[in-house]
Design an enzyme around this catalytic site. Structure first.
Site, PDB file in Angstrom:
ATOM      1  N   HIS A 155      -8.814 -14.269  -0.425  1.00 43.02           N
ATOM      2  CA  HIS A 155      -8.055 -13.204   0.142  1.00 43.02           C
ATOM      3  C   HIS A 155      -7.603 -14.155   1.847  1.00 43.02           C
ATOM      4  CE1 HIS A 155      -6.748  -9.698   2.605  1.00 43.02           C
ATOM      5  NE2 HIS A 155      -7.338 -10.304   2.858  1.00 43.02           N
ATOM      6  N   TYR A 177      -3.027 -13.852   3.739  1.00 43.41           N
ATOM      7  CA  TYR A 177      -2.411 -14.371   5.054  1.00 43.41           C
ATOM      8  C   TYR A 177      -2.027 -15.552   5.472  1.00 43.41           C
ATOM      9  CZ  TYR A 177      -5.323  -9.803   5.941  1.00 43.41           C
ATOM     10  OH  TYR A 177      -5.532  -8.087   5.951  1.00 43.41           O
ATOM     11  N   HIS A 211       0.756  -3.264  -5.070  1.00 46.64           N
ATOM     12  CA  HIS A 211       0.676  -3.488  -4.055  1.00 46.64           C
ATOM     13  C   HIS A 211       1.088  -4.718  -3.364  1.00 46.64           C
ATOM     14  CE1 HIS A 211      -2.162  -4.600   0.011  1.00 46.64           C
ATOM     15  NE2 HIS A 211      -2.993  -5.232  -1.173  1.00 46.64           N
ATOM     16  N   PHE A 212       0.094  -5.777  -4.657  1.00 49.00           N
ATOM     17  CA  PHE A 212       0.353  -7.642  -4.089  1.00 49.00           C
ATOM     18  C   PHE A 212       2.335  -7.685  -3.908  1.00 49.00           C
ATOM     19  CE2 PHE A 212      -1.478  -8.789  -7.923  1.00 49.00           C
ATOM     20  CZ  PHE A 212      -0.266  -9.523  -7.706  1.00 49.00           C
ATOM     21  N   HIS A 213       2.963  -7.447  -5.034  1.00 50.51           N
ATOM     22  CA  HIS A 213       4.656  -7.452  -4.879  1.00 50.51           C
ATOM     23  C   HIS A 213       5.080  -6.383  -3.565  1.00 50.51           C
ATOM     24  CE1 HIS A 213       3.509  -8.904  -9.070  1.00 50.51           C
ATOM     25  NE2 HIS A 213       4.506  -9.450  -8.716  1.00 50.51           N
ATOM     26  N   ARG A 264      -4.072  -3.521 -15.452  1.00 51.94           N
ATOM     27  CA  ARG A 264      -3.121  -4.452 -15.414  1.00 51.94           C
ATOM     28  C   ARG A 264      -3.246  -5.524 -15.917  1.00 51.94           C
ATOM     29  NH1 ARG A 264      -5.835  -7.971  -9.924  1.00 51.94           N
ATOM     30  NH2 ARG A 264      -4.787  -9.187 -10.758  1.00 51.94           N
ATOM     31  N   ARG A 265      -2.359  -6.748 -16.185  1.00 54.16           N
ATOM     32  CA  ARG A 265      -2.601  -7.585 -16.837  1.00 54.16           C
ATOM     33  C   ARG A 265      -2.305  -7.097 -18.698  1.00 54.16           C
ATOM     34  NH1 ARG A 265      -6.345 -10.890 -13.160  1.00 54.16           N
ATOM     35  NH2 ARG A 265      -4.636 -12.149 -11.997  1.00 54.16           N
TER      36      ARG A 265
HETATM   37 FE1  HAS Z   1      -4.368  -6.988  -0.563  1.00 55.81          FE
HETATM   38  C1  HAS Z   1      -4.936  -6.814  -3.647  1.00 55.81           C
HETATM   39  C2  HAS Z   1      -7.279  -4.951   0.513  1.00 55.81           C
HETATM   40  C3  HAS Z   1      -3.481  -7.078   3.327  1.00 55.81           C
HETATM   41  C4  HAS Z   1      -1.865  -9.537  -1.410  1.00 55.81           C
HETATM   42  N1  HAS Z   1      -3.899  -8.247  -2.370  1.00 55.81           N
HETATM   43  C5  HAS Z   1      -4.519  -8.391  -3.130  1.00 55.81           C
HETATM   44  C6  HAS Z   1      -4.432  -8.814  -4.481  1.00 55.81           C
HETATM   45  C7  HAS Z   1      -3.087  -9.633  -3.849  1.00 55.81           C
HETATM   46  C8  HAS Z   1      -2.973  -9.305  -2.053  1.00 55.81           C
HETATM   47  C9  HAS Z   1      -1.828 -10.740  -3.925  1.00 55.81           C
HETATM   48  O1  HAS Z   1      -9.643  -4.573   0.146  1.00 55.81           O
HETATM   49  C10 HAS Z   1      -4.492  -9.251  -5.916  1.00 55.81           C
HETATM   50  C11 HAS Z   1      -5.470 -10.242  -6.011  1.00 55.81           C
HETATM   51  C12 HAS Z   1      -6.159 -10.534  -7.280  1.00 55.81           C
HETATM   52  O2  HAS Z   1      -4.973 -11.079  -8.328  1.00 55.81           O
HETATM   53  O3  HAS Z   1      -6.749 -10.020  -8.195  1.00 55.81           O
HETATM   54  N2  HAS Z   1      -4.752  -6.400   1.651  1.00 55.81           N
HETATM   55  C13 HAS Z   1      -5.935  -5.929   1.804  1.00 55.81           C
HETATM   56  C14 HAS Z   1      -5.808  -5.349   2.881  1.00 55.81           C
HETATM   57  C15 HAS Z   1      -4.492  -5.351   3.891  1.00 55.81           C
HETATM   58  C16 HAS Z   1      -3.955  -6.317   3.303  1.00 55.81           C
HETATM   59  C17 HAS Z   1      -6.888  -4.127   3.672  1.00 55.81           C
HETATM   60  N3  HAS Z   1      -2.853  -8.222   0.765  1.00 55.81           N
HETATM   61  C18 HAS Z   1      -2.390  -7.729   2.077  1.00 55.81           C
HETATM   62  C19 HAS Z   1      -1.114  -9.182   2.439  1.00 55.81           C
HETATM   63  C20 HAS Z   1      -0.938  -9.636   0.857  1.00 55.81           C
HETATM   64  C21 HAS Z   1      -1.749  -8.842   0.199  1.00 55.81           C
HETATM   65  C22 HAS Z   1      -0.941  -9.364   3.344  1.00 55.81           C
HETATM   66  C23 HAS Z   1      -0.201 -11.089   0.722  1.00 55.81           C
HETATM   67  C24 HAS Z   1       0.309 -11.471   1.261  1.00 55.81           C
HETATM   68  N4  HAS Z   1      -5.805  -6.518  -1.496  1.00 55.81           N
HETATM   69  C25 HAS Z   1      -6.727  -5.324  -0.673  1.00 55.81           C
HETATM   70  C26 HAS Z   1      -7.600  -5.686  -1.846  1.00 55.81           C
HETATM   71  C27 HAS Z   1      -7.631  -6.126  -2.967  1.00 55.81           C
HETATM   72  C28 HAS Z   1      -6.571  -6.201  -2.461  1.00 55.81           C
HETATM   73  C29 HAS Z   1      -9.092  -4.674  -1.104  1.00 55.81           C
HETATM   74  C30 HAS Z   1      -8.195  -5.976  -4.293  1.00 55.81           C
HETATM   75  C31 HAS Z   1      -7.268  -4.648  -4.798  1.00 55.81           C
HETATM   76  C32 HAS Z   1      -9.152  -5.285  -6.062  1.00 55.81           C
HETATM   77  O4  HAS Z   1      -9.484  -3.720  -6.185  1.00 55.81           O
HETATM   78  O5  HAS Z   1      -8.257  -6.280  -6.922  1.00 55.81           O
HETATM   79  C33 HAS Z   1      -4.552  -4.761   5.224  1.00 55.81           C
HETATM   80  O6  HAS Z   1      -4.207  -6.587   5.555  1.00 55.81           O
HETATM   81  C34 HAS Z   1      -2.988  -4.185   5.175  1.00 55.81           C
HETATM   82  C35 HAS Z   1      -2.619  -3.925   6.288  1.00 55.81           C
HETATM   83  C36 HAS Z   1      -1.665  -3.392   6.908  1.00 55.81           C
HETATM   84  C37 HAS Z   1      -1.404  -2.402   7.535  1.00 55.81           C
HETATM   85  C38 HAS Z   1       0.897  -1.714   7.661  1.00 55.81           C
HETATM   86  C39 HAS Z   1       0.288  -1.129   8.836  1.00 55.81           C
HETATM   87  C40 HAS Z   1       1.815  -1.419   9.429  1.00 55.81           C
HETATM   88  C41 HAS Z   1       2.651  -1.506   9.721  1.00 55.81           C
HETATM   89  C42 HAS Z   1       4.431  -1.279   9.753  1.00 55.81           C
HETATM   90  C43 HAS Z   1       4.580  -0.607  10.625  1.00 55.81           C
HETATM   91  C44 HAS Z   1       5.892  -0.675  11.094  1.00 55.81           C
HETATM   92  C45 HAS Z   1       6.376   0.937  11.331  1.00 55.81           C
HETATM   93  C46 HAS Z   1       8.478   0.228  10.775  1.00 55.81           C
HETATM   94  C47 HAS Z   1       6.949   1.642  11.776  1.00 55.81           C
HETATM   95  C48 HAS Z   1      -2.324  -1.590   7.742  1.00 55.81           C
HETATM   96  C49 HAS Z   1       2.269  -2.800  10.485  1.00 55.81           C
HETATM   97  C50 HAS Z   1       9.342   0.115  11.805  1.00 55.81           C
HETATM   98  C51 HAS Z   1      10.521   1.145  11.800  1.00 55.81           C
HETATM   99  C52 HAS Z   1      12.465   0.125  12.388  1.00 55.81           C
HETATM  100  C53 HAS Z   1      13.215   0.093  11.681  1.00 55.81           C
HETATM  101  C54 HAS Z   1      11.968  -0.182  13.579  1.00 55.81           C
HETATM  102 CU    CU Z   2      -8.092  -9.351  -0.410  1.00 59.01          CU
END
Ligand code: HAS
Ligand code: CU
Length: 541
Positions: free
Chosen positions: A217, A221, A368-370, A431-432
């Site tokens: 995890h 970051y 998700h991760f792409h 997956r995979r």
């Molecule tokens: Fe994830 C699996 C949970 C963020 C990458 N994640 C993965 C894997 C990767 C990855 C590579 O809880 C696969 C690993 C594998 O191969 O098995 N991830 C999260 C959570 C977050 C999260 C809670 N992940 C990331 C980031 C990554 C990344 C960043 C890479 C850079 N992830 C998981 C979980 C798994 C997981 C489980 C396991 C799944 C499984 O079962 O295998 C959080 O950090 C996300 C927080 C983000 C938000 C979004 C807030 C939105 C905002 C945008 C606002 C924009 C607006 C537009 C309003 C809550 C701030 C404005 C527009 C204008 C025009 C100004």
């Molecule tokens: Cu994670």
């Protein structure tokens, strides 16, 4: 060895990073073509898994590590206005990582390390792959040490002053990486290498997965922080305004470092080796670590709003239209935030135990991760490269309009590719997998989505090639225009003169992280060795 100066190191690191990236993009497109099943001639599980393993290692470890290291050296020397400390050590780290990459690439490409980027046992790779991966990490530790030393040197020379934000965030990332990489380093050194050499007959996959989860995890970051650095220190200035709050940026970086570590078990929710209580604690931590991203979203959008209003934007949303959409950094941040909405939403689904049961090990996860890594994060790597290339090479960017086309196509390609990927996961595609060996109404419904992924992948591949073309032409074209300029970091709305020490130093935070890690991993890992003594309690721990 190349001439040692302040730009040679960052440029060398970034060329390694982006070369790995473009090679991996070709593999990605081959993979969607192969897996779709539309082209029987392409079908080959062995080639597919060799490719997907190489693609994953190149993107997740080589692109990221080299980019982050190169970017870090540049931000450190420019924001502190001091030369890189101990350049021989920095170059030694670079070469160790590069040799590690080459060592790992050989078995990967020859099909002797088709264990994917997570290399979970009992799948076994050639020892050379594990040694190469370990060297890649060891080389990057030199960078961590240099970043932390440079920060403290500056603090000593400027007592009481706030460390410049770009350096504070870079050093925070270095600290994060030291803590993060320990898990996988322990796994590789004490489990995978001895086992692949035949010194041990058996291996405990539960323990390996736990050590890998410790890394898995926070590593995401480690990849993300450079994008956030650009959000905070480049975007506000490029948009024509100010950073909404320097202190909130520091809070966000610190929260990312502290809370990204003790939560890796959200990758193990469906695994049997841990009891429910630990999974619940790691699940709670996962929700907490979303807060710094929400803080970042808020602060960056507020900074954009300030810029938009300074440029004459009126009304609730009028400021969005007045933003300089043709500035590469500004366009990239808008597209990045848009991808973050759904990428982050997907992360929250993953983190929710019951919903994780539905999507775990399905195509949803690579979707998700792409979206959040290759989309939200890597689009900012592009913007950083476009911004830095003129400073690094002394030549003006080859073509701003081509760069804008490249950013748009990356966004469009990523949406085209990851939306069907998420849907395929919900339709039950694992997956995979390299092919679908059974035919049913269910698997037939996958076909249109596979087709959309092929198109998305092709758009992405063209975009990646365009990116390399622009960088190459900028640096090496005979017609390149000389460029002279100084890198500009954003100013906060309220200039920071004094800052609470807690937002200016890591020592206290290090202790907190250590405590969290001892509880979150120490006890569960000890249980592997002393299962009989510990047993399992009625509290689910
Ligand atoms: Fe994830 C699996 C949970 C963020 C990458 N994640 C993965 C894997 C990767 C990855 C590579 O809880 C696969 C690993 C594998 O191969 O098995 N991830 C999260 C959570 C977050 C999260 C809670 N992940 C990331 C980031 C990554 C990344 C960043 C890479 C850079 N992830 C998981 C979980 C798994 C997981 C489980 C396991 C799944 C499984 O079962 O295998 C959080 O950090 C996300 C927080 C983000 C938000 C979004 C807030 C939105 C905002 C945008 C606002 C924009 C607006 C537009 C309003 C809550 C701030 C404005 C527009 C204008 C025009 C100004
Ligand atoms: Cu994670």
């Amino acid at each position: 060895m190349p001439k040692i100066n302040e730009t040679a190191l960052p440029l060398s690191c970034m060329w390694v990073a982006f070369s790995a990236f473009v090679i991996a993009c070709f593999m990605g497109e081959y993979q969607v073509l192969e897996r779709s099943g539309f082209f029987p001639a392409l079908q080959s599980p062995s080639v597919y898994f060799a490719s997907v393993s190489t693609h994953g290692v190149l993107m997740a470890f080589v692109l990221t590590t080299f980019f982050i290291v190169g970017f870090g050296y540049y931000t450190a020397s420019t924001s502190l206005k001091q030369p890189i400390w101990n350049k021989p050590l920095a170059w030694a780290g670079f070469w160790v990582s590069l040799i590690g990459t080459v060592l790992a690439a050989i078995p990967l490409l020859s099909g002797l390390a088709s264990v994917m980027y997570t290399f979970y046992p009992p799948m076994q790779a050639d020892t050379q792959f594990y040694i190469g991966a370990a060297l890649l990490i060891v080389g990057s530790w030199a960078w961590c040490a240099i970043m932390i030393v440079m920060m403290y040197q500056w603090k000593d020379a400027n007592p009481g002053k706030p460390v410049p934000l770009p350096m504070f965030a870079t050093a925070a990332n270095a600290l994060l990486w030291l803590w993060t990489s320990a898990g996988v380093a322990l796994e590789v050194l004490f489990q995978l290498i001895p086992w692949s050499l035949g010194w041990m007959d058996t291996i405990d996959p539960g323990l390996s997965r736990t050590l890998f989860a410790w890394t898995l995890h926070p590593i995401v970051y480690f990849w993300l922080i450079p994008a956030y650095i650009a959000f905070y220190v480049f975007v506000p200035k490029q948009a024509g305004g100010y950073l909404f709050s320097d202190e909130m940026a520091r809070v966000a970086f610190l929260l990312l470092v502290v809370f990204s570590l003790p939560i890796g078990m959200h990758h193990l929710y469906m695994d049997p080796e841990h009891s429910a209580g630990w999974k619940m604690l790691h699940g709670l931590g996962t929700f907490i670590v979303s807060l710094p991203t929400l803080v970042t979203g808020f602060t960056v959008i507020a900074s954009l709003e300030i810029a938009g209003r300074l440029r004459g934007g009126k009304g609730l949303f009028g400021w969005i239209g007045t933003l300089p959409w043709t500035n590469t950094m500004v366009l990239a941040v808008i597209l990045s935030l848009l991808m973050l909405i759904f990428g982050g939403f997907g992360g929250i689904i993953n983190a929710s135990y019951a919903m994780n049961a539905m999507i775990h090990n399905t195509a949803w996860v690579p979707g998700h991760f792409h979206l959040i890594f290759a989309g939200t994060t890597v689009i900012m790597y592009f913007a950083i490269a476009y911004y830095l290339w003129p400073f690094l090479t002394g030549k003006a960017l080859h073509s701003k309009s081509l760069a804008l086309v490249q950013l748009w196509t990356w966004f469009i390609g990523m949406v085209l590719m990851t939306t069907p990927w998420h849907i395929l996961g919900l339709l039950g595609q694992p997956r995979r997998i390299s092919s679908v060996v059974y035919n049913s109404v269910l698997t037939l419904t996958w076909s249109p989505y596979e087709l959309a992924m092929i198109v998305g992948g092709l758009v992405l591949l063209c975009s990646a090639c365009l990116f390399i073309y622009i960088l190459y032409r900028t640096q090496f074209s005979a017609t390149a225009v000389a460029f002279k300029g100084r890198i500009e970091y954003a100013e906060p709305v309220h200039p920071v003169t004094e800052i609470p020490e807690i937002l200016n130093d890591f020592k206290q935070w290090n202790r907190i992280i250590g405590g969290f890690m001892a509880v979150a991993y120490g006890y569960p890992i000890l249980k592997f060795f002393f299962m009989d003594t510990f047993g399992s309690s009625t509290w689910g721990f």
